[in-house]
Design an enzyme around this catalytic site. Structure first.
Site, PDB file in Angstrom:
ATOM      1  N   GLY A 166       0.896  -1.252  -0.023  1.00  0.00           N
ATOM      2  CA  GLY A 166      -0.120   0.144  -0.056  1.00  0.00           C
ATOM      3  C   GLY A 166       0.696   1.252  -0.106  1.00  0.00           C
ATOM      4  O   GLY A 166       2.186   0.999   0.331  1.00  0.00           O
ATOM      5  N   CYS A 181       5.298  -6.345   1.401  1.00  0.00           N
ATOM      6  CA  CYS A 181       5.697  -4.751   1.246  1.00  0.00           C
ATOM      7  C   CYS A 181       5.213  -4.122   2.540  1.00  0.00           C
ATOM      8  O   CYS A 181       5.523  -4.354   3.516  1.00  0.00           O
ATOM      9  CB  CYS A 181       5.468  -4.147  -0.213  1.00  0.00           C
ATOM     10  SG  CYS A 181       6.564  -2.811  -0.673  1.00  0.00           S
ATOM     11  N   TYR A 182       4.357  -3.205   2.115  1.00  0.00           N
ATOM     12  CA  TYR A 182       3.693  -2.521   3.327  1.00  0.00           C
ATOM     13  C   TYR A 182       2.959  -3.363   4.176  1.00  0.00           C
ATOM     14  O   TYR A 182       3.254  -3.290   5.545  1.00  0.00           O
ATOM     15  CB  TYR A 182       2.571  -1.405   2.825  1.00  0.00           C
ATOM     16  CG  TYR A 182       1.776  -0.820   4.166  1.00  0.00           C
ATOM     17  CD1 TYR A 182       2.471   0.255   4.762  1.00  0.00           C
ATOM     18  CD2 TYR A 182       0.472  -1.281   4.494  1.00  0.00           C
ATOM     19  CE1 TYR A 182       1.612   0.778   5.902  1.00  0.00           C
ATOM     20  CE2 TYR A 182      -0.142  -0.565   5.489  1.00  0.00           C
ATOM     21  CZ  TYR A 182       0.647   0.299   6.188  1.00  0.00           C
ATOM     22  OH  TYR A 182      -0.152   0.739   7.325  1.00  0.00           O
ATOM     23  N   HIS A 239       7.550  -7.378  -4.352  1.00  0.00           N
ATOM     24  CA  HIS A 239       6.432  -7.971  -4.802  1.00  0.00           C
ATOM     25  C   HIS A 239       6.430  -9.445  -5.387  1.00  0.00           C
ATOM     26  O   HIS A 239       6.676  -9.272  -6.701  1.00  0.00           O
ATOM     27  CB  HIS A 239       5.777  -7.070  -5.791  1.00  0.00           C
ATOM     28  CG  HIS A 239       5.198  -5.785  -4.879  1.00  0.00           C
ATOM     29  ND1 HIS A 239       4.143  -5.650  -4.335  1.00  0.00           N
ATOM     30  CD2 HIS A 239       6.112  -4.735  -4.590  1.00  0.00           C
ATOM     31  CE1 HIS A 239       3.927  -4.605  -3.652  1.00  0.00           C
ATOM     32  NE2 HIS A 239       5.241  -3.920  -3.875  1.00  0.00           N
ATOM     33  N   GLU A 280       3.980 -11.002  -6.626  1.00  0.00           N
ATOM     34  CA  GLU A 280       2.835 -11.119  -7.577  1.00  0.00           C
ATOM     35  C   GLU A 280       3.127 -10.605  -8.879  1.00  0.00           C
ATOM     36  O   GLU A 280       2.383 -10.832  -9.889  1.00  0.00           O
ATOM     37  CB  GLU A 280       1.502 -10.312  -6.877  1.00  0.00           C
ATOM     38  CG  GLU A 280       1.506  -9.163  -6.937  1.00  0.00           C
ATOM     39  CD  GLU A 280       2.160  -8.443  -5.557  1.00  0.00           C
ATOM     40  OE1 GLU A 280       3.013  -9.383  -4.961  1.00  0.00           O
ATOM     41  OE2 GLU A 280       2.152  -7.415  -5.341  1.00  0.00           O
ATOM     42  N   SER A 288     -27.156  -9.335 -23.693  1.00  0.00           N
ATOM     43  CA  SER A 288     -26.648  -8.618 -24.726  1.00  0.00           C
ATOM     44  C   SER A 288     -25.903  -9.422 -25.888  1.00  0.00           C
ATOM     45  O   SER A 288     -25.679  -8.578 -26.799  1.00  0.00           O
ATOM     46  CB  SER A 288     -25.654  -7.765 -24.030  1.00  0.00           C
ATOM     47  OG  SER A 288     -24.592  -8.236 -23.501  1.00  0.00           O
ATOM     48  N   GLY A 289     -25.632 -10.452 -25.579  1.00  0.00           N
ATOM     49  CA  GLY A 289     -24.860 -11.129 -26.660  1.00  0.00           C
ATOM     50  C   GLY A 289     -23.327 -10.906 -26.172  1.00  0.00           C
ATOM     51  O   GLY A 289     -22.518 -11.761 -26.797  1.00  0.00           O
ATOM     52  N   GLY A 290     -23.012 -10.254 -25.346  1.00  0.00           N
ATOM     53  CA  GLY A 290     -21.741  -9.992 -24.812  1.00  0.00           C
ATOM     54  C   GLY A 290     -21.296 -11.259 -23.670  1.00  0.00           C
ATOM     55  O   GLY A 290     -21.894 -12.193 -23.712  1.00  0.00           O
ATOM     56  N   VAL A 291     -19.855 -11.293 -23.713  1.00  0.00           N
ATOM     57  CA  VAL A 291     -19.302 -12.662 -23.150  1.00  0.00           C
ATOM     58  C   VAL A 291     -19.928 -12.850 -21.560  1.00  0.00           C
ATOM     59  O   VAL A 291     -20.443 -13.788 -21.390  1.00  0.00           O
ATOM     60  CB  VAL A 291     -17.760 -12.822 -22.725  1.00  0.00           C
ATOM     61  CG1 VAL A 291     -17.292 -13.685 -22.041  1.00  0.00           C
ATOM     62  CG2 VAL A 291     -17.191 -12.242 -24.215  1.00  0.00           C
ATOM     63  N   ASP A 292     -20.124 -11.762 -20.796  1.00  0.00           N
ATOM     64  CA  ASP A 292     -20.582 -11.762 -19.324  1.00  0.00           C
ATOM     65  C   ASP A 292     -22.155 -12.216 -19.098  1.00  0.00           C
ATOM     66  O   ASP A 292     -22.238 -13.036 -18.608  1.00  0.00           O
ATOM     67  CB  ASP A 292     -20.283 -10.387 -18.584  1.00  0.00           C
ATOM     68  CG  ASP A 292     -18.928 -10.006 -18.712  1.00  0.00           C
ATOM     69  OD1 ASP A 292     -18.079 -10.683 -19.164  1.00  0.00           O
ATOM     70  OD2 ASP A 292     -18.681  -8.780 -18.414  1.00  0.00           O
ATOM     71  N   SER A 293     -22.796 -11.583 -20.133  1.00  0.00           N
ATOM     72  CA  SER A 293     -24.214 -11.787 -19.857  1.00  0.00           C
ATOM     73  C   SER A 293     -24.466 -13.247 -20.719  1.00  0.00           C
ATOM     74  O   SER A 293     -25.531 -13.976 -20.054  1.00  0.00           O
ATOM     75  CB  SER A 293     -25.067 -10.804 -20.524  1.00  0.00           C
ATOM     76  OG  SER A 293     -25.128 -10.760 -21.908  1.00  0.00           O
ATOM     77  N   SER A 294     -23.754 -13.712 -21.634  1.00  0.00           N
ATOM     78  CA  SER A 294     -23.837 -14.937 -22.209  1.00  0.00           C
ATOM     79  C   SER A 294     -23.677 -16.011 -21.147  1.00  0.00           C
ATOM     80  O   SER A 294     -24.304 -17.086 -20.878  1.00  0.00           O
ATOM     81  CB  SER A 294     -23.344 -15.162 -23.346  1.00  0.00           C
ATOM     82  OG  SER A 294     -23.578 -13.969 -24.481  1.00  0.00           O
ATOM     83  N   LYS A 326     -12.362 -11.778 -15.601  1.00  0.00           N
ATOM     84  CA  LYS A 326     -12.716 -12.010 -16.939  1.00  0.00           C
ATOM     85  C   LYS A 326     -12.284 -13.413 -17.653  1.00  0.00           C
ATOM     86  O   LYS A 326     -13.113 -14.015 -18.307  1.00  0.00           O
ATOM     87  CB  LYS A 326     -12.287 -10.816 -18.200  1.00  0.00           C
ATOM     88  CG  LYS A 326     -13.049 -10.841 -19.342  1.00  0.00           C
ATOM     89  CD  LYS A 326     -14.472  -9.823 -19.295  1.00  0.00           C
ATOM     90  CE  LYS A 326     -14.821  -9.703 -20.638  1.00  0.00           C
ATOM     91  NZ  LYS A 326     -16.126  -9.035 -20.486  1.00  0.00           N
TER      92      LYS A 326
END
Ligand code: XMP
Length: 513
Positions: A54, A81-82, A169, A171, A223-229, A369
């Site tokens: 942070g 780190c922090y 870090h 990550e 909507s036809g997008g990835v998430d709603s599909s 995603k």
């Protein structure tokens, strides 16, 4: 103890990356604000806790601190780190103040066990560290595990408790062996099992959705997008024909979008799909509206009214609405406003009205995603849906800059289709996170044949990104750009100029509005 990791977010720009790395090791984790108490943590029952980095210094006033009792709770803790400086500070070690900057450093491993299992004592490894405040001396009862030229104690552990710290870090990609360190923490120290997979997620999500909705009817705005599909396919998997998907043709869709959604959902997946033609309603609400947020609000509200009407027309009294909210939206609002904050729910369709009659179901709200795409594949969605570039709920309304008219939408639709076709033909579609055309609200002078033209300008956008939070413009080979430009100018009536957008996010955003 549950097989999951709790990440407390002290504000590092890398906190999401920590979560992604842990999930990549197939261990479930969540990010929560640093203000949670040790009792809350005990109830949450993690296998281990990560304290993120942070921007604060332990010497600042009002800095976020973990509950000191956490270090004695018997739960494994890794401070990054922090996070490590805080452990040192709370345990009586010496933290030396400085100015925070990041850079590569050479780590020398002292003890090749615990976090550094698999390393060789004395081995050197490149790490990405912050040259700022640092732990000068390990606290009493702690052992140093590694050092760098600038950091006498680059990593430590408590001798009698599973409490660890690293001042670099693990990550980030600049720490090449960081994944080994994270995996040592998860599997050797916390005793986690790698059981977080798309399949296990689907099983759990199905149970949760069934519990949440019971016998009630559910609608999903597709909507036809990835998430709603993926959200629709998942909920369908859970409750079958208790789900009705409503696909709203807003008049703001891309070329042939309606046909392709109908084909995929009705024919391939056998999901009940109601298609509502609401183009007049949307375009009517958008007439003369130029301000982007105003567009979003009007679209969001119109969506809900159309859903409500469509659900009533379908003769079903739906009480739930499925939304494809993803984890980055959830984290953003949680870490800013605290654990009980209302989660942002507007991102799919723009501002949802407060008086809507539906309760939300958000089955993807724990996923990133790339995980959503894996879940979609596991559910049998075709690659053309799962691998599709994201498309915003407000559709082409935020890509026709300024006034949204049928004529301007048609021009953009044609340009966008040519653009995507050429990217596919060049084999570049999958290398790009998102690509689309934008119709600018200016005209420019050109010459066609012997005549002067004064016509529209199309901007092309293409970005690479991991999750849409930051992005870089995509470096096309010049011949591909040339081909796209000449096809658009030759084939789309009313366009005489094409520009390529070379802005990164930040400071620009991916969409223009
Ligand atoms: P920005 O433009 O904020 O976009 O960099 C990040 C990602 O989010 C998408 N986006 C939206 N998606 N409703 C959505 O469903 C919206 O109002 C919206 N605005 C932006 C954008 O396409 C990109 O993938």
């Amino acid at each position: 103890m549950r097989n999951r990791i709790l990440i407390l977010d002290f504000g590092s720009q890398f906190t999401q990356l920590i979560a992604r790395r842990i999930r990549e090791e197939r261990v479930y984790c969540e990010i929560h604000p640093p203000t949670v108490t040790v009792d809350w943590i005990r109830d949450w029952d993690p296998a281990g806790v990560v304290l993120s980095g942070g921007p604060s210094s332990v010497y600042d006033d009002d800095v976020p601190m973990a509950d000191p009792a956490l270090l004695d709770a018997g739960i494994p803790v890794l401070g990054i780190c922090y996070g490590m400086q805080m452990i040192a500070h709370l345990s009586g070690g010496r933290v030396v103040p400085g100015k925070r900057e990041y850079g590569r450093a050479e780590l020398q491993v002292g003890r090749a066990s615990d976090l550094f299992d698999g390393f060789v004592p004395g081995e050197r490894a490149t790490v990405w560290a912050s040259h700022g405040d640092h732990v000068q001396e390990a606290p009493p009862g702690f052992t140093s595990l590694a050092s760098t030229a600038d950091l006498p104690v680059a990593s430590f552990r408590a001798q009698d408790r599973p409490v660890f710290g690293v001042q670099f870090h693990p990550e980030v990609a600049h720490t090449p062996r960081g994944d080994e360190i994270i995996s040592n923490f998860l599997f050797r120290i916390c005793g986690c099992e790698p059981d977080w997979t798309a399949g296990s997620f689907i099983e759990q999500a199905v149970v949760r959705v069934r519990e949440q909705v019971g016998e009630a009817h559910v609608i999903c705005g597709l909507s036809g997008g990835v998430d709603s599909s993926v959200a629709a396919a998942l909920v369908h998997h859970a409750i079958g024909d208790q789900l009705t998907c409503i696909f709203v043709d807003t008049g703001l869709l891309r070329m042939n979008e309606r046909e392709s959604v109908e084909r995929t959902f009705r024919r391939h997946l056998g999901i009940e799909l109601v298609v509502v033609d609401a183009a007049d309603q949307f375009l009517g609400r958008l007439r003369g509206v130029e301000e982007p947020e105003d567009k979003r609000r009007r679209i969001g509200e119109t969506f809900i009214r159309v859903f409500e009407q469509a659900a009533t027309d379908a003769g079903r009294d739906a009480r739930f609405l499925v939304q494809g909210t993803l984890y980055p939206d959830v984290i953003e609002s949680v870490s800013v406003r605290g654990p009980s904050a209302v989660i942002k729910t507007h991102h799919n369709v723009g501002g949802l009205p407060a008086d809507m009659r539906f309760q939300l179901i958000e089955p993807l709200r724990e996923l990133f995603k790339d995980e959503v795409r894996q879940v979609g594949r596991e559910l049998g969605l075709p690659e053309e849906v799962v691998g599709r570039h994201p498309f915003p709920g407000p559709g082409l309304a935020i890509r026709v800059l300024g006034d949204v008219t049928p004529a301007r939408l048609a021009m953009l639709r044609e340009a966008d289709a040519i653009y995507l076709e050429e990217i596919q033909a060049a084999g570049l579609y999958a290398d790009i996170w998102q690509a689309f055309a934008v119709l600018l609200p200016v005209r420019s002078v050109g010459v066609m044949g012997d005549a002067r033209t004064y016509e529209h300008v199309v901007a092309l956008r293409a970005v690479t990104s991991r999750d849409g939070m930051t992005a870089d413009w995509f470096p096309y080979p010049p011949d591909v750009l040339g081909r796209i430009s000449s096809r658009i100018i030759n084939e789309v009536a009313g366009v005489n100029r094409v520009c390529y957008d070379v802005s990164s996010k930040p400071p620009a955003t991916i969409e223009w509005e």
